[in-house]
Motif scaffolding. Sequence first.
Motif, PDB file in Angstrom:
ATOM      1  N   ARG A  19       0.820  -1.244   0.254  1.00 52.40           N
ATOM      2  CA  ARG A  19      -0.025   0.276  -0.001  1.00 52.40           C
ATOM      3  C   ARG A  19       0.707   1.369   0.297  1.00 52.40           C
ATOM      4  NH1 ARG A  19      -4.491   2.268   4.584  1.00 52.40           N
ATOM      5  NH2 ARG A  19      -2.545   3.018   5.720  1.00 52.40           N
ATOM      6  N   LEU A  20       0.769   1.530  -0.998  1.00 53.03           N
ATOM      7  CA  LEU A  20       1.922   3.396  -1.360  1.00 53.03           C
ATOM      8  C   LEU A  20       0.527   4.518  -0.362  1.00 53.03           C
ATOM      9  CD1 LEU A  20       2.948   2.275  -5.280  1.00 53.03           C
ATOM     10  CD2 LEU A  20       4.023   2.035  -2.495  1.00 53.03           C
ATOM     11  N   SER A  21       1.427   5.000  -0.049  1.00 50.56           N
ATOM     12  CA  SER A  21       0.595   6.049   0.366  1.00 50.56           C
ATOM     13  C   SER A  21       0.966   7.677   0.372  1.00 50.56           C
ATOM     14  CB  SER A  21       1.298   6.005   2.095  1.00 50.56           C
ATOM     15  OG  SER A  21       0.420   5.425   2.692  1.00 50.56           O
ATOM     16  N   CYS A  22       0.248   8.745   0.420  1.00 58.75           N
ATOM     17  CA  CYS A  22       0.720  10.157  -0.838  1.00 58.75           C
ATOM     18  C   CYS A  22       0.331  11.212   0.513  1.00 58.75           C
ATOM     19  CB  CYS A  22       0.104   9.684  -2.076  1.00 58.75           C
ATOM     20  SG  CYS A  22       0.464  11.339  -2.334  1.00 58.75           S
ATOM     21  N   ALA A  23       1.167  11.483   1.066  1.00 59.33           N
ATOM     22  CA  ALA A  23       0.512  12.650   2.413  1.00 59.33           C
ATOM     23  C   ALA A  23       0.935  13.716   1.600  1.00 59.33           C
ATOM     24  CB  ALA A  23       1.206  12.669   3.366  1.00 59.33           C
ATOM     25  N   ALA A  24      -0.452  14.904   1.745  1.00 59.89           N
ATOM     26  CA  ALA A  24      -0.344  16.773   1.425  1.00 59.89           C
ATOM     27  C   ALA A  24       0.097  17.308   2.459  1.00 59.89           C
ATOM     28  CB  ALA A  24      -1.248  16.573   0.843  1.00 59.89           C
ATOM     29  N   SER A  25       0.417  18.379   1.677  1.00 57.95           N
ATOM     30  CA  SER A  25       0.672  19.025   2.939  1.00 57.95           C
ATOM     31  C   SER A  25       0.400  20.761   2.619  1.00 57.95           C
ATOM     32  CB  SER A  25       1.798  19.671   3.371  1.00 57.95           C
ATOM     33  OG  SER A  25       3.232  19.654   2.765  1.00 57.95           O
ATOM     34  N   GLY A  26       0.048  21.197   3.266  1.00 59.32           N
ATOM     35  CA  GLY A  26      -0.291  23.052   2.051  1.00 59.32           C
ATOM     36  C   GLY A  26      -1.326  23.213   1.643  1.00 59.32           C
ATOM     37  N   PHE A  27      -2.146  22.009   1.446  1.00 57.90           N
ATOM     38  CA  PHE A  27      -3.989  22.150   0.732  1.00 57.90           C
ATOM     39  C   PHE A  27      -4.518  20.523   1.241  1.00 57.90           C
ATOM     40  CE2 PHE A  27      -3.493  18.567  -2.336  1.00 57.90           C
ATOM     41  CZ  PHE A  27      -2.065  18.271  -2.207  1.00 57.90           C
ATOM     42  N   THR A  28      -6.157  20.571   0.874  1.00 58.10           N
ATOM     43  CA  THR A  28      -6.634  19.715   1.380  1.00 58.10           C
ATOM     44  C   THR A  28      -7.438  19.185   0.045  1.00 58.10           C
ATOM     45  OG1 THR A  28      -8.362  20.786   0.609  1.00 58.10           O
ATOM     46  CG2 THR A  28      -7.356  20.687   3.591  1.00 58.10           C
ATOM     47  N   ILE A  69      -7.398   2.892  -5.552  1.00 56.23           N
ATOM     48  CA  ILE A  69      -6.836   4.262  -5.254  1.00 56.23           C
ATOM     49  C   ILE A  69      -8.179   4.328  -3.946  1.00 56.23           C
ATOM     50  CG2 ILE A  69      -8.205   5.763  -6.806  1.00 56.23           C
ATOM     51  CD1 ILE A  69      -5.890   7.657  -6.948  1.00 56.23           C
ATOM     52  N   SER A  70      -7.706   5.353  -3.515  1.00 65.21           N
ATOM     53  CA  SER A  70      -8.564   6.154  -2.025  1.00 65.21           C
ATOM     54  C   SER A  70      -8.429   7.092  -1.137  1.00 65.21           C
ATOM     55  CB  SER A  70      -9.044   4.991  -1.290  1.00 65.21           C
ATOM     56  OG  SER A  70      -8.056   4.058   0.163  1.00 65.21           O
ATOM     57  N   THR A  71      -8.925   7.782  -0.809  1.00 66.52           N
ATOM     58  CA  THR A  71      -8.340   9.318   0.191  1.00 66.52           C
ATOM     59  C   THR A  71      -9.207   8.875   1.546  1.00 66.52           C
ATOM     60  OG1 THR A  71     -10.132   9.987  -0.912  1.00 66.52           O
ATOM     61  CG2 THR A  71      -8.238  10.324  -1.431  1.00 66.52           C
ATOM     62  N   ASP A  72      -7.885   9.384   2.041  1.00 66.22           N
ATOM     63  CA  ASP A  72      -8.507   9.701   3.914  1.00 66.22           C
ATOM     64  C   ASP A  72      -8.279  11.470   4.246  1.00 66.22           C
ATOM     65  OD1 ASP A  72      -8.924   9.938   6.724  1.00 66.22           O
ATOM     66  OD2 ASP A  72      -7.744   7.739   7.190  1.00 66.22           O
ATOM     67  N   ASN A  73      -9.277  11.368   3.724  1.00 67.22           N
ATOM     68  CA  ASN A  73      -9.036  13.042   4.593  1.00 67.22           C
ATOM     69  C   ASN A  73      -9.037  13.829   5.549  1.00 67.22           C
ATOM     70  OD1 ASN A  73      -9.969  13.705   1.420  1.00 67.22           O
ATOM     71  ND2 ASN A  73     -12.119  13.787   1.447  1.00 67.22           N
ATOM     72  N   ALA A  74      -9.403  12.876   6.617  1.00 68.27           N
ATOM     73  CA  ALA A  74      -9.573  13.378   8.081  1.00 68.27           C
ATOM     74  C   ALA A  74      -7.335  13.545   7.875  1.00 68.27           C
ATOM     75  CB  ALA A  74      -9.234  12.572   8.787  1.00 68.27           C
ATOM     76  N   LYS A  75      -6.462  12.652   7.096  1.00 68.10           N
ATOM     77  CA  LYS A  75      -5.499  12.065   7.132  1.00 68.10           C
ATOM     78  C   LYS A  75      -4.652  12.829   5.849  1.00 68.10           C
ATOM     79  CE  LYS A  75      -4.703   7.565   9.506  1.00 68.10           C
ATOM     80  NZ  LYS A  75      -4.825   6.656   9.937  1.00 68.10           N
ATOM     81  N   ASN A  76      -5.976  13.815   4.760  1.00 67.20           N
ATOM     82  CA  ASN A  76      -4.651  13.829   4.266  1.00 67.20           C
ATOM     83  C   ASN A  76      -4.191  13.474   3.182  1.00 67.20           C
ATOM     84  OD1 ASN A  76      -6.265  16.663   2.446  1.00 67.20           O
ATOM     85  ND2 ASN A  76      -4.189  17.874   3.071  1.00 67.20           N
ATOM     86  N   THR A  77      -4.615  12.072   2.813  1.00 67.09           N
ATOM     87  CA  THR A  77      -3.948  10.860   2.180  1.00 67.09           C
ATOM     88  C   THR A  77      -4.645  10.399   1.216  1.00 67.09           C
ATOM     89  OG1 THR A  77      -1.982  11.183   4.689  1.00 67.09           O
ATOM     90  CG2 THR A  77      -2.456   9.065   3.067  1.00 67.09           C
ATOM     91  N   VAL A  78      -3.865  10.009   0.057  1.00 70.51           N
ATOM     92  CA  VAL A  78      -4.410   9.671  -0.884  1.00 70.51           C
ATOM     93  C   VAL A  78      -3.266   8.005  -0.391  1.00 70.51           C
ATOM     94  CG1 VAL A  78      -4.787   8.790  -3.347  1.00 70.51           C
ATOM     95  CG2 VAL A  78      -5.296  10.910  -2.359  1.00 70.51           C
ATOM     96  N   TYR A  79      -3.926   6.457  -0.483  1.00 69.40           N
ATOM     97  CA  TYR A  79      -3.162   5.829  -0.247  1.00 69.40           C
ATOM     98  C   TYR A  79      -3.444   4.784  -1.782  1.00 69.40           C
ATOM     99  CZ  TYR A  79      -3.452   6.525   4.092  1.00 69.40           C
ATOM    100  OH  TYR A  79      -4.271   6.980   5.427  1.00 69.40           O
ATOM    101  N   LEU A  80      -2.816   3.513  -2.750  1.00 70.99           N
ATOM    102  CA  LEU A  80      -3.017   3.305  -3.385  1.00 70.99           C
ATOM    103  C   LEU A  80      -2.483   1.877  -3.374  1.00 70.99           C
ATOM    104  CD1 LEU A  80      -3.089   2.950  -6.639  1.00 70.99           C
ATOM    105  CD2 LEU A  80      -0.589   2.562  -6.407  1.00 70.99           C
ATOM    106  N   GLN A  81      -3.777   0.713  -2.753  1.00 73.97           N
ATOM    107  CA  GLN A  81      -3.624  -0.860  -2.255  1.00 73.97           C
ATOM    108  C   GLN A  81      -2.896  -1.116  -3.554  1.00 73.97           C
ATOM    109  OE1 GLN A  81      -3.825  -1.584   0.492  1.00 73.97           O
ATOM    110  NE2 GLN A  81      -3.002  -3.438  -0.717  1.00 73.97           N
TER     111      GLN A  81
END
Length: 129
Positions: A19-28, A69-81
């Motif tokens: 599972r890959l994660s893509c964490a964002a900062s500076g935007f939602t 592909i999925s998102t966790d808006n609370a964590k501002n992260t997108v995943y690729l399972q």
Amino acid sequence: EVQLQASGGGLVQPGGSLRLSCAASGFTFDNYAIAWFRQAPGKEREGISCIGGNGNTYYADSVKGRFTISTDNAKNTVYLQMNSLKPEDTAVYYCAADPLWALIPDLGGRWYRISWRDWGQGTLVTVSS
């Protein structure tokens, strides 16, 4: 400052999962379309998956049914399972984001060939026995 941080890559055997994660900062993520791309050695960059601003998801034929592909808006992260991994999935994987594409209701047929504004650094996925 917009930043994307991809992580989760590694070495996995054929048939395995990551599972890959893509964490964002500076935007939602709420206001952005997000995509995953990959580039294998000696090959062109390939669009893998995308999630639009309205939550629609898109996949390359090569990964359809195996990747999600999925998102966790609370964590501002997108995943690729990634399941049922194959040696040909070996590549550096990148996440990309763009607020413009979030405004497009249907990104089908074009998400992988449009220009994405913000990119994260890559994470290496190696599928090998």
